[in-house]
Design a protein around this motif. Sequence first.
Motif, PDB file in Angstrom:
ATOM      1  N   GLU A  68       0.836  -1.204   0.000  1.00 49.39           N
ATOM      2  CA  GLU A  68       0.000   0.000   0.000  1.00 49.39           C
ATOM      3  C   GLU A  68       0.869   1.252   0.000  1.00 49.39           C
ATOM      4  O   GLU A  68       0.621   2.207  -0.760  1.00 49.39           O
ATOM      5  N   TYR A  86       6.367  11.276   0.674  1.00 50.94           N
ATOM      6  CA  TYR A  86       6.201  11.270  -0.784  1.00 50.94           C
ATOM      7  C   TYR A  86       7.433  10.645  -1.411  1.00 50.94           C
ATOM      8  O   TYR A  86       8.496  10.558  -0.794  1.00 50.94           O
ATOM      9  N   LYS A 129       1.505   4.310  -3.008  1.00 55.79           N
ATOM     10  CA  LYS A 129       1.356   5.725  -2.681  1.00 55.79           C
ATOM     11  C   LYS A 129       2.648   6.485  -2.952  1.00 55.79           C
ATOM     12  O   LYS A 129       2.633   7.612  -3.482  1.00 55.79           O
ATOM     13  N   THR A 141       3.256   7.618  -6.602  1.00 54.92           N
ATOM     14  CA  THR A 141       2.500   8.726  -7.194  1.00 54.92           C
ATOM     15  C   THR A 141       3.255  10.047  -7.122  1.00 54.92           C
ATOM     16  O   THR A 141       2.959  10.974  -7.882  1.00 54.92           O
ATOM     17  N   PHE A 179       1.426  12.011   1.331  1.00 53.75           N
ATOM     18  CA  PHE A 179       0.352  11.220   1.930  1.00 53.75           C
ATOM     19  C   PHE A 179       0.692  10.902   3.381  1.00 53.75           C
ATOM     20  O   PHE A 179       1.850  10.928   3.787  1.00 53.75           O
ATOM     21  N   TYR A 196      -0.038   7.832   6.334  1.00 57.39           N
ATOM     22  CA  TYR A 196      -0.394   6.419   6.382  1.00 57.39           C
ATOM     23  C   TYR A 196      -0.403   5.963   7.828  1.00 57.39           C
ATOM     24  O   TYR A 196       0.570   6.183   8.564  1.00 57.39           O
TER      25      TYR A 196
END
Length: 295
Positions: A134, A158, A138, A141, A145, A147
């Motif tokens: 997961e 990132y 992410k 991209t 983010f 988590y």
Amino acid sequence: MTVQFGVFVPQFRIDFDGMRTRAIAAEDAGFDSFWLMDHLYAPGGKPTDSLESWTLLTALAGATSTIRLGHLVGCNPLRHPALLAKMAATVDNLSGGRLDLGLGWGSVEAEFDMFGIPVGSRRERAESLGETLEIFRKMCTGEPFDYDGRHFTLRGAYGLPVPTQSRIPVHIGGGGKQLTMPLVAEHADWWNCLGSARHRIGELAPLRGGARISAQYAVGFAHDIEQLPDVAAATARRMPAQSWGAPLVGTAEMLIDQLDAERERGVELFVLRFHDFAEPETLELFGRDVIAKLS
């Protein structure tokens, strides 16, 4: 169904020049992919030289131009998922988009004990692998983010640069119904069936979701019929059936028949470990006499 061919060359007892020579020979012979092991030592063997896998993969990316590169499979507990994603994106950039990410939750208990790597139970390792995948997607991209997982917590994380590929293919290796196959169905582009689980492909394949099937094979490739007894003996000695499943042994014509039968079972990527440690001559002859006739 079009099939692909990969060659698995675990990097123990082979120096860098030998690995580079084999990767180039595999590319020239028409193999689609070249795979390494991901261990800190050679499991089950005597102490011997064993090159670190990601460093070696980076060097092989610079020595080749078209063949895809990866691990079968990467050992998830060895690296934090953010570091893994950063390494994967870097290799993907350096190779021009040729990385396949192979991962498993780590099942060689002796390795963790030997090197003092803290890991939880098998179920906890499987959960950790799910979180890693997961986080990996992410990170790819390039967008920030947060988590919150049971095993990992990230804030404002990132990954830049992003990979060259729009989606790095993920291969999850294993054959366990309870821990591995649910991860395959949720996260994998490819399910890599271990040789020891190949006899259960029919039972396990319905659990894979949309993942394509790859499988590992011990291969004894005899250049002519006279070599068959020696090749069969070397294959059995170096890659026991209890670990690698029933080997494929024969001349080119015999192997074509055996591989055709595996294709009928739904296998799209054959990952082959050769009895002679993938000598360049063997790769060349296999490409000419087998791959060219099955692709």
